[in-house]
Scaffold this motif. Structure first.
Motif, PDB file in Angstrom:
ATOM      1  N   ASP A  42       0.226  13.049  -9.024  1.00  0.00           N
ATOM      2  CA  ASP A  42      -0.013  13.870  -7.516  1.00  0.00           C
ATOM      3  C   ASP A  42       1.465  13.977  -6.904  1.00  0.00           C
ATOM      4  O   ASP A  42       1.416  13.910  -5.614  1.00  0.00           O
ATOM      5  CB  ASP A  42      -1.107  13.231  -6.729  1.00  0.00           C
ATOM      6  CG  ASP A  42      -2.456  13.116  -7.471  1.00  0.00           C
ATOM      7  OD1 ASP A  42      -2.815  13.736  -8.245  1.00  0.00           O
ATOM      8  OD2 ASP A  42      -3.168  12.336  -6.912  1.00  0.00           O
ATOM      9  N   PRO A  81      -2.452  -0.215  -7.136  1.00  0.00           N
ATOM     10  CA  PRO A  81      -2.792   0.957  -7.667  1.00  0.00           C
ATOM     11  C   PRO A  81      -3.413   1.964  -6.715  1.00  0.00           C
ATOM     12  O   PRO A  81      -4.025   1.513  -5.587  1.00  0.00           O
ATOM     13  CB  PRO A  81      -4.041   0.405  -8.358  1.00  0.00           C
ATOM     14  CG  PRO A  81      -3.618  -0.978  -9.012  1.00  0.00           C
ATOM     15  CD  PRO A  81      -2.889  -1.439  -7.727  1.00  0.00           C
ATOM     16  N   GLU A  82      -3.247   3.135  -6.657  1.00  0.00           N
ATOM     17  CA  GLU A  82      -3.561   4.141  -5.692  1.00  0.00           C
ATOM     18  C   GLU A  82      -2.714   3.982  -4.432  1.00  0.00           C
ATOM     19  O   GLU A  82      -2.841   4.808  -3.667  1.00  0.00           O
ATOM     20  CB  GLU A  82      -4.925   3.888  -5.385  1.00  0.00           C
ATOM     21  CG  GLU A  82      -6.014   4.228  -6.180  1.00  0.00           C
ATOM     22  CD  GLU A  82      -5.831   5.398  -6.946  1.00  0.00           C
ATOM     23  OE1 GLU A  82      -5.412   6.485  -6.408  1.00  0.00           O
ATOM     24  OE2 GLU A  82      -5.892   5.636  -8.321  1.00  0.00           O
ATOM     25  N   ASP A 119       0.824  -1.105   0.163  1.00  0.00           N
ATOM     26  CA  ASP A 119      -0.094  -0.009  -0.011  1.00  0.00           C
ATOM     27  C   ASP A 119       0.876   1.233   0.185  1.00  0.00           C
ATOM     28  O   ASP A 119       0.144   2.461  -0.524  1.00  0.00           O
ATOM     29  CB  ASP A 119      -0.915   0.150   1.307  1.00  0.00           C
ATOM     30  CG  ASP A 119      -1.834  -1.204   1.275  1.00  0.00           C
ATOM     31  OD1 ASP A 119      -2.919  -1.177   0.367  1.00  0.00           O
ATOM     32  OD2 ASP A 119      -1.785  -2.098   2.000  1.00  0.00           O
ATOM     33  N   ARG A 167       1.154   4.601  -2.447  1.00  0.00           N
ATOM     34  CA  ARG A 167       1.685   5.868  -2.241  1.00  0.00           C
ATOM     35  C   ARG A 167       3.163   5.355  -1.968  1.00  0.00           C
ATOM     36  O   ARG A 167       3.681   4.432  -1.365  1.00  0.00           O
ATOM     37  CB  ARG A 167       1.185   6.525  -1.075  1.00  0.00           C
ATOM     38  CG  ARG A 167      -0.152   7.242  -1.243  1.00  0.00           C
ATOM     39  CD  ARG A 167      -0.886   7.497   0.112  1.00  0.00           C
ATOM     40  NE  ARG A 167      -1.038   6.088   0.806  1.00  0.00           N
ATOM     41  CZ  ARG A 167      -1.122   6.202   2.180  1.00  0.00           C
ATOM     42  NH1 ARG A 167      -1.035   7.305   3.023  1.00  0.00           N
ATOM     43  NH2 ARG A 167      -1.575   5.228   3.057  1.00  0.00           N
ATOM     44  N   PRO A 189      -1.105   5.606 -10.071  1.00  0.00           N
ATOM     45  CA  PRO A 189      -2.717   5.593 -10.590  1.00  0.00           C
ATOM     46  C   PRO A 189      -3.288   4.331 -10.980  1.00  0.00           C
ATOM     47  O   PRO A 189      -2.468   3.348 -10.875  1.00  0.00           O
ATOM     48  CB  PRO A 189      -2.456   6.471 -11.796  1.00  0.00           C
ATOM     49  CG  PRO A 189      -1.018   6.040 -12.281  1.00  0.00           C
ATOM     50  CD  PRO A 189      -0.328   6.050 -10.919  1.00  0.00           C
ATOM     51  N   THR A 190      -4.444   4.289 -10.907  1.00  0.00           N
ATOM     52  CA  THR A 190      -5.248   3.062 -11.196  1.00  0.00           C
ATOM     53  C   THR A 190      -5.348   3.016 -12.816  1.00  0.00           C
ATOM     54  O   THR A 190      -5.496   4.146 -13.246  1.00  0.00           O
ATOM     55  CB  THR A 190      -6.772   3.249 -10.619  1.00  0.00           C
ATOM     56  OG1 THR A 190      -6.657   3.210  -9.398  1.00  0.00           O
ATOM     57  CG2 THR A 190      -7.391   1.747 -11.133  1.00  0.00           C
ATOM     58  N   ARG A 230       1.652   9.118  -5.939  1.00  0.00           N
ATOM     59  CA  ARG A 230       0.566   8.002  -5.938  1.00  0.00           C
ATOM     60  C   ARG A 230       0.771   7.371  -7.127  1.00  0.00           C
ATOM     61  O   ARG A 230       0.738   7.823  -8.330  1.00  0.00           O
ATOM     62  CB  ARG A 230      -0.816   8.819  -5.858  1.00  0.00           C
ATOM     63  CG  ARG A 230      -1.799   7.902  -5.967  1.00  0.00           C
ATOM     64  CD  ARG A 230      -3.216   8.629  -5.625  1.00  0.00           C
ATOM     65  NE  ARG A 230      -3.248   9.524  -6.960  1.00  0.00           N
ATOM     66  CZ  ARG A 230      -3.889   9.029  -8.187  1.00  0.00           C
ATOM     67  NH1 ARG A 230      -4.180   7.750  -8.474  1.00  0.00           N
ATOM     68  NH2 ARG A 230      -3.889  10.353  -9.056  1.00  0.00           N
TER      69      ARG A 230
END
Length: 283
Positions: free
Chosen positions: A191, A141-142, A115, A144, A259-260, A257
């Motif tokens: 981001d 995905p998503e 994660d 960090r 991305p998906t 981040r």
């Protein structure tokens, strides 16, 4: 990388020295910067964290104790991993933290595993985009990335760069905040921002300060100083360089981040297949 007990401090590179001392918070700002950054990240108990370049496990064990999340700590140095496992056992978090030897260029984990990936002053010595792309691969995905690194606030003169490399190794290459930002974006992260950017303060010898505060390290420091009388002068040399030239340096958390992936519609999928066929036939 194992170190001979008879190897002289003068013959050790910076990584060997830090590993021999077992230091886990020699990064800019020390452990206070670690806690400041972790507060910003707001890691959740059900998240799985990769601590890349975990050192003696100080950050990983702190995360496990304060948040209760699972942490995988990796380091290329077996001595660091041994100290980290000892720390986890002594602090009662072995059920949450695992430590293994691994290279950040080739992580032994499948895609989309973690994660969040955290790092503290390791990428400054390495191929930045290559490392970040490997972090990108193992993140969900998503997921960090949060990498605490030294940054240049202004251009470093050639003579000072040579002195820096003499102290910390030939691969030492801090970037400007803008360049750090661009490296993370080039690896595919979105981001992207620099969290907690700040100038380097005159807080003395970070290495010695961390040694004095860390129970895992202090117990054998006296014996090491007796065996290696050049140890303190070596640490003072590194600290002296940073103290004299601290106006050139800052540090911050390089954050981004993953991305998906965008799901392709049927028409987009057909176009992609046709494009690949044309590309392969033209080779």
């Amino acid at each position: 990388m194992e170190l001979s007990q008879n190897k002289r401090v003068a013959d050790m590179n910076y990584f060997e020295l830090i590993a021999w001392l077992g230091i886990g918070s020699s990064h800019p700002g020390g452990f206070p910067a670690t806690k400041q950054n972790l507060a910003v990240l707001q890691i959740l108990p059900d998240e799985y964290v990769l601590d890349a370049g975990c050192g003696s496990g100080l950050t990983a064990c702190y995360l496990a104790k304060t948040i209760g999340c699972k942490v995988m700590g990796i380091d290329i140095n077996s001595q660091m991993i041994e100290k980290a496992r000892t720390r986890a056992e002594k602090e009662g978090v072995s059920h949450l933290v695992e430590f293994n030897i691994a290279n950040v260029y080739d992580l032994p984990f499948p895609d989309n595993k973690f994660d969040i990936v955290i790092g503290e002053s390791i990428t400054v010595f390495l191929d930045k985009v290559k490392v970040y792309r490997e972090f990108f691969r193992v993140l969900k995905p998503e997921g960090r990335i949060a990498d605490l690194e030294m940054a240049l606030l202004k251009e470093l003169p050639v003579n000072l760069r040579h002195q820096m490399e003499d102290c910390f190794g030939a691969g030492t290459n801090p970037l400007s905040f803008e360049e750090w930002h661009n490296c993370l974006a080039e690896a595919g992260f979105q981001d992207v921002e620099i969290k907690n950017p700040q100038a380097l303060k005159d807080n003395g010898n970070i290495v010695m300060n961390e040694l004095k505060k860390d129970w895992v390290l202090i117990k054998d420091l006296t014996n090491k100083i007796k065996r290696q009388p050049t140890l303190l002068p070596r640490l003072q040399k590194n600290a002296g360089f940073m103290k004299r030239n601290r106006s050139y340096f800052g540090f911050g958390l390089i954050y981004g981040r993953k991305p998906t992936p965008v799901k392709l519609g049927f028409k987009d999928w057909v176009r992609q297949v046709i494009f690949r066929k044309k590309t392969n036939s033209s080779k």
